[in-house]
Design an enzyme around this catalytic site. Structure first.
Site, short mmCIF file in Angstrom:
data_model
loop_
_atom_site.label_atom_id
_atom_site.label_comp_id
_atom_site.label_asym_id
_atom_site.label_seq_id
_atom_site.Cartn_x
_atom_site.Cartn_y
_atom_site.Cartn_z
N ALA A 130 0.77 -1.31 -0.04
CA ALA A 130 0.02 0.11 0.08
C ALA A 130 0.84 1.33 -0.17
O ALA A 130 0.63 2.22 -0.72
CB ALA A 130 -0.76 -0.01 1.39
N TYR A 131 2.04 1.14 0.80
CA TYR A 131 2.77 2.30 0.65
C TYR A 131 3.44 2.72 -0.53
O TYR A 131 3.63 3.80 -1.16
CB TYR A 131 4.09 1.91 1.72
CG TYR A 131 5.25 2.92 1.51
CD1 TYR A 131 5.17 4.20 2.25
CD2 TYR A 131 6.53 2.22 1.17
CE1 TYR A 131 6.34 5.01 2.06
CE2 TYR A 131 7.54 3.23 0.95
CZ TYR A 131 7.44 4.60 1.41
OH TYR A 131 8.60 5.43 1.49
N LEU A 132 3.99 1.58 -1.25
CA LEU A 132 4.63 1.65 -2.54
C LEU A 132 3.35 2.11 -3.52
O LEU A 132 3.72 2.88 -4.57
CB LEU A 132 5.16 0.38 -3.21
CG LEU A 132 6.49 -0.04 -2.39
CD1 LEU A 132 6.79 -1.51 -3.08
CD2 LEU A 132 7.60 0.99 -2.56
#
Length: 220
Positions: free
Chosen positions: A130-132
């Protein structure tokens, strides 16, 4: 030069604030927690309390008005879930760009992440994926704008002492890089208008930072 840094209490941001303040630049850091104000003052920066997950474009534009550049160095941080990757790592970066446009601030440096240029590999931890994705979306939004943007994608961040030597290019082999050297590279990019429009990856290496920045701008 006046620089406003979103995520002003982050580890890279504090290092950048110290570097800029030490040479006489005017630096402000946007922070969510007023308890962090003392740390910014110790770094030579003006603390500005502004929650980027709740602020309006007009509020943020007021904070960045008159700046020569803005730097997005905010992040939801370790321990946060996938939802906050969206609200901080993507939405807050977009908000800062909207505010910069509103305030007439053209220079925007984005602290992104290596790996944001492709879908997360199969089996990647859900939160890191989700961060990427959030970083990729924020980068894509910035690249569409008529701003003098530079996107820096560091590798794995460490607290090792900086060496002042890096590998900096549109694409490098994955690796680690000290936060000290990320901050120093950001300052060098701020000082190099010709770096606008570049997306660069950064890891530890053998080339002095000033030479590395000069090389990527000369090669464009």
């Amino acid at each position: 030069m006046r620089v406003v840094i979103a995520g002003g209490h982050g580890q890279v941001a504090l290092r950048l604030e110290r570097l800029l303040a030490a040479r006489g630049d005017e630096v402000a850091g946007l922070i969510r927690n007023p308890d962090h104000a003392g740390d910014l003052r110790a770094a030579g920066a003006e603390p500005v309390v502004c929650d980027l997950e709740a602020a309006s474009v007009e509020e943020v534009a007021g904070h960045v008005s008159g700046a020569d550049a803005v730097v997005f160095a905010a992040g939801a941080g370790p321990g946060s879930g996938a939802a906050r990757k969206e609200t901080v790592d993507r939405a807050a970066a977009v908000l800062l760009a909207d505010a910069a446009e509103r305030a007439g601030v053209r220079r925007y440096l984005m602290v992104s992440s290596m790996g944001a240029d492709a879908p997360p590999p199969e089996g990647t931890d859900e939160v890191f994926a989700a961060y990427l994705r959030a970083k990729a979306a924020a980068d894509a939004d910035l690249r569409r704008r008529d701003l003098d943007w530079t996107i820096l994608r560091p590798g794995w961040l460490t607290n090792d002492p900086g060496t002042g030597r890096v590998r900096l290019a549109p694409k490098v082999e994955p690796g680690a890089v000290p936060r000290d050297d990320v901050a120093a590279t950001l300052m060098a990019l701020l000082d190099t208008p010709a770096s606008a429009g570049l997306v660069l990856e950064l890891v530890a290496g053998d080339t002095p930072i000033a030479e590395a920045v000069a090389a990527v701008t000369a090669a464009r």
